[in-house]
Design a protein around this motif. Sequence first.
Motif, short mmCIF file in Angstrom:
data_model
loop_
_atom_site.label_atom_id
_atom_site.label_comp_id
_atom_site.label_asym_id
_atom_site.label_seq_id
_atom_site.Cartn_x
_atom_site.Cartn_y
_atom_site.Cartn_z
N GLN A 24 0.89 -1.17 0.00
CA GLN A 24 0.00 0.00 0.00
C GLN A 24 0.92 1.22 0.00
O GLN A 24 1.59 1.49 0.98
N CYS B 191 -3.72 -0.74 -3.71
CA CYS B 191 -3.18 -1.97 -3.15
C CYS B 191 -2.66 -2.83 -4.30
O CYS B 191 -3.38 -3.08 -5.26
N CYS C 11 -5.31 -3.48 3.26
CA CYS C 11 -5.52 -4.48 2.23
C CYS C 11 -4.86 -5.77 2.71
O CYS C 11 -3.79 -5.72 3.35
#
Lengths: 118, 115
Positions: free
Chosen positions: A6, A23, A92
């Motif tokens: 990220q 992501c 994520c």
Amino acid sequence: AQKITQTQPGMFVQEKEAVTLDCTYDTSDQSYGLFWYKQPSSGEMIFLIYQGSYDEQNATEGRYSLNFQKARKSANLVISASQLGDSAMYFCAMRELSSGAGSYQLTFGKGTKLSVIP
Amino acid sequence: EAGVAQSPRYKIIEKRQSVAFWCNPISGHATLYWYQQILGQGPKLLIQFQNNGVVDDSQLPKDRFSAERLKGVDSTLKIQPAKLEDSAVYLCASTPRGTGGSPLHFGNGTRLTVT
């Protein structure tokens, strides 16, 4: 090597606008899953949305949608019509098969801090 | 459905002391996870149980950390002796077995401060 990346440590968005949180992931598996979680300042991890690697359509859950680009190995979260309550950390995560049969674990990215501006 | 229960909510100890955290997963969830979340980072898996057996403890610092899940239900995570770098939030999560699309359900965590 990082499995979940990220790249945005922090993001700002105006209230009622849409925002995309990036992501990217790294895996050699054909079958995998991608999750997004929200973590407010209170600390709980709240599940938002899931995308399986074989799902042909992008996942949607209310104001959340996942922009899944398999060839690019990206799974960006799109939040539409941002609200003040959306201010939080967003993580994520990728599902991986554990060494035990039929068992899974999640590997998380470092997160993006989203701040919604009134 | 009751969520994942964790206690205590907060704990402050001095280095070299010991500490234990408790977790009760959602009823019927066979898989239980302990994650460590250091401030400003994402959660990192420490140990994963399937029923009362360990599936993965490859990232557990076994010289000081231990965990058990007796009877395949609730679990305890222990640190002995604690170091300053163990200051973190310890998250417990559970999920039904073999359901790759099911999310992990997390407890509220235990925030540990080692001084």
